[in-house]
Design a protein around this motif. Structure first.
Motif, PDB file in Angstrom:
ATOM      1  N   GLN A 258       0.839  -1.198   0.000  1.00 48.80           N
ATOM      2  CA  GLN A 258       0.000   0.000   0.000  1.00 48.80           C
ATOM      3  C   GLN A 258       0.878   1.254   0.000  1.00 48.80           C
ATOM      4  O   GLN A 258       0.626   2.211  -0.741  1.00 48.80           O
ATOM      5  CB  GLN A 258      -0.923  -0.012   1.227  1.00 48.80           C
ATOM      6  N   THR A 259       1.925   1.240   0.815  1.00 51.13           N
ATOM      7  CA  THR A 259       2.849   2.375   0.858  1.00 51.13           C
ATOM      8  C   THR A 259       3.613   2.502  -0.445  1.00 51.13           C
ATOM      9  O   THR A 259       3.792   3.614  -0.966  1.00 51.13           O
ATOM     10  CB  THR A 259       3.841   2.197   2.024  1.00 51.13           C
TER      11      THR A 259
ATOM     12  N   THR B 253       1.347   3.939  -3.117  1.00 49.42           N
ATOM     13  CA  THR B 253       1.117   5.363  -2.877  1.00 49.42           C
ATOM     14  C   THR B 253       2.328   6.174  -3.305  1.00 49.42           C
ATOM     15  O   THR B 253       2.198   7.223  -3.959  1.00 49.42           O
ATOM     16  CB  THR B 253       0.823   5.616  -1.385  1.00 49.42           C
TER      17      THR B 253
ATOM     18  N   LEU C  76       4.799   8.974   4.800  1.00 50.65           N
ATOM     19  CA  LEU C  76       3.891   8.204   3.947  1.00 50.65           C
ATOM     20  C   LEU C  76       3.680   6.806   4.514  1.00 50.65           C
ATOM     21  O   LEU C  76       2.544   6.307   4.600  1.00 50.65           O
ATOM     22  CB  LEU C  76       4.475   8.128   2.533  1.00 50.65           C
TER      23      LEU C  76
ATOM     24  N   GLN D  94       0.104   5.415   6.166  1.00 52.45           N
ATOM     25  CA  GLN D  94      -0.596   4.261   5.611  1.00 52.45           C
ATOM     26  C   GLN D  94      -0.775   3.155   6.643  1.00 52.45           C
ATOM     27  O   GLN D  94      -1.783   2.462   6.654  1.00 52.45           O
ATOM     28  CB  GLN D  94       0.169   3.728   4.400  1.00 52.45           C
TER      29      GLN D  94
ATOM     30  N   ALA E 124      -5.815   7.576  -1.781  1.00 51.13           N
ATOM     31  CA  ALA E 124      -4.819   7.062  -0.831  1.00 51.13           C
ATOM     32  C   ALA E 124      -5.317   7.204   0.600  1.00 51.13           C
ATOM     33  O   ALA E 124      -5.070   6.335   1.442  1.00 51.13           O
ATOM     34  CB  ALA E 124      -3.494   7.807  -1.007  1.00 51.13           C
ATOM     35  N   ASP E 125      -6.042   8.286   0.871  1.00 55.03           N
ATOM     36  CA  ASP E 125      -6.581   8.509   2.213  1.00 55.03           C
ATOM     37  C   ASP E 125      -7.607   7.446   2.589  1.00 55.03           C
ATOM     38  O   ASP E 125      -7.772   7.108   3.759  1.00 55.03           O
ATOM     39  CB  ASP E 125      -7.219   9.896   2.281  1.00 55.03           C
TER      40      ASP E 125
ATOM     41  N   HIS F 200      -7.319   4.397   1.508  1.00 58.39           N
ATOM     42  CA  HIS F 200      -6.567   3.143   1.348  1.00 58.39           C
ATOM     43  C   HIS F 200      -6.928   2.423   0.044  1.00 58.39           C
ATOM     44  O   HIS F 200      -7.036   1.202  -0.008  1.00 58.39           O
ATOM     45  CB  HIS F 200      -6.796   2.224   2.552  1.00 58.39           C
TER      46      HIS F 200
ATOM     47  N   ALA G 246      -5.027   3.223  -2.862  1.00 65.23           N
ATOM     48  CA  ALA G 246      -3.941   3.759  -3.683  1.00 65.23           C
ATOM     49  C   ALA G 246      -3.726   2.933  -4.945  1.00 65.23           C
ATOM     50  O   ALA G 246      -3.311   3.466  -5.979  1.00 65.23           O
ATOM     51  CB  ALA G 246      -2.648   3.812  -2.876  1.00 65.23           C
TER      52      ALA G 246
END
Length: 382
Positions: free
Chosen positions: A56-57, A60, A159, A163, A230-231, A233, A235
């Protein structure tokens, strides 16, 4: 040429290539060597390694790299920077402006992108009139580290912590705002006594800086949409849309992003989480009792001095779930020794100036000491 020497030639060429790659990208080299060593002495199934990566990171970060590269290629940032400096009349005023510009850009476009805009700007202005260039670059480096603290998009460690914490974008900003404001106030106070009111003449800065308005408009709209995804989740969805769109419209943007940074991030997750799982490491860090905010904060601020703040955040997150204390710690850890933040190394590399290391630490180490005390107080009282 003797046959034996002829036979050794390919091996020598391979050795030179390896040495060149290792010296050019030392961080990646260290991570690869560490992974090989871990697999030799503490092996784990190779197929399990991707599971150690926080994808996820990584997704993003990939989306943000594409969008910030689009903004950079639009030419808007350089156009804006050169327009603004026309109102500057002294060295101190120029330092104030460059600090503000670097910090502001780093909040949304990451500290690395801010450096690639502001440091070249300082270099071009130095060609028009003599400037204390080394000192300016040092303050720009400190500024991007201080300004990038404010938002989840400011730097890779933010970041990652954003996340993994599950906190909202606004919640993250509110939590980190006191530290960011305090460090920026410190930086401006330091700039006041470090730069004189010597008059400057920047009237010769007349070179045109065209702006690709369609590219800028699309990048701004997609940037806002990507942050919202992204906010929440999602991304991955945003990355697919942004990546495919730019591949067909402006493929150069996708090809020119810092792919190496993404690869380094993947290796960091694998190596540092593998190290954190080693029994003796787990026991040693466990003895630090990072369950208290102040201990987690101190660990982040100190460990960053030895392995940089991004890997420090990834490693310490295995032992403490207090994301705010870790964010405070690794943010302050970006000051002090140059290795505390990769942005420091980038700034000095972009400047092309000799003798930067000693002068950088003359400013950065005291800033880390005082900033560390201020950060600890803020963590406990706000």
């Amino acid at each position: 040429m003797p046959a034996a020497e002829q036979a050794l030639k390919p091996h020598r060429n391979l050795l030179r290539t390896i040495i060149h790659c290792a010296t050019k990208e030392p961080v990646l080299t260290v991570l690869v060597v560490a992974l090989v060593a871990l697999q030799v002495f503490h092996p784990r199934p190779w197929e399990s390694l991707p599971g150690l990566v926080d994808w996820q990171t990584v997704m993003t970060l990939a989306g943000l790299l594409i969008l910030t590269k689009a903004v950079e290629y639009s030419g808007f940032l350089m156009w804006l920077a050169h327009r603004v400096v026309h109102h500057i009349r002294s060295q101190r005023a120029l330092a104030y402006l460059l600090i503000a510009l670097a910090a502001a850009l780093s909040t949304l476009l990451t500290n690395d992108v801010a450096l690639f805009v502001v440091v070249p700007l300082a270099l071009s202005l130095n060609e028009l009139t003599p400037l204390p260039l080394k000192r300016l670059v040092i303050f720009i480096a400190i500024a991007v580290n201080a300004g990038s603290i404010l938002t989840p998009l400011g730097n890779p460690q933010n970041l990652f912590l954003w996340q993994t914490s599950g906190v909202s974008f606004g919640g993250f900003v509110l939590a980190l705002a006191p530290l960011c404001l305090a460090l920026m106030a410190m930086l401006y106070a330091l700039a006041t006594v470090s730069f004189k009111r010597t008059e400057l003449d920047l009237s010769k800065d007349t070179e045109p800086h065209p702006v690709d308005r369609p590219l800028l408009g699309v990048a701004v709209v997609l940037f806002a949409a990507f942050v919202l995804l992204a906010d929440s989740h999602r991304a991955g969805i945003g990355l697919i849309g942004v990546g495919i769109g730019f591949i067909f419209w402006r493929p150069r943007i996708v090809l020119k992003i810092d792919w190496l940074l993404l690869l380094i991030f993947v290796f960091m997750f694998i190596v540092l989480r593998s190290v954190a799982a080693l029994p003796w490491v787990h026991n040693a860090v466990g003895e630090l009792h990072l369950s208290t905010p102040l201990r987690a904060y101190a660990a982040g601020a100190v460990l960053s001095q030895f392995i940089s703040n991004v890997p420090a955040a990834i490693m310490l997150a295995e032992f403490s779930k207090d994301w705010r204390a870790l964010a405070f710690g690794v943010s302050v850890g970006g000051f002090g020794f140059a290795i505390g933040s990769l942005a420091n190394l980038i700034a000095m590399r972009l400047s092309g100036q000799r003798g930067m290391w000693a002068q950088f630490h003359l400013f950065s180490i005291p800033f880390w000491v005082i900033g560390g005390a201020v950060g600890g107080w803020l963590l406990l009282h706000f």
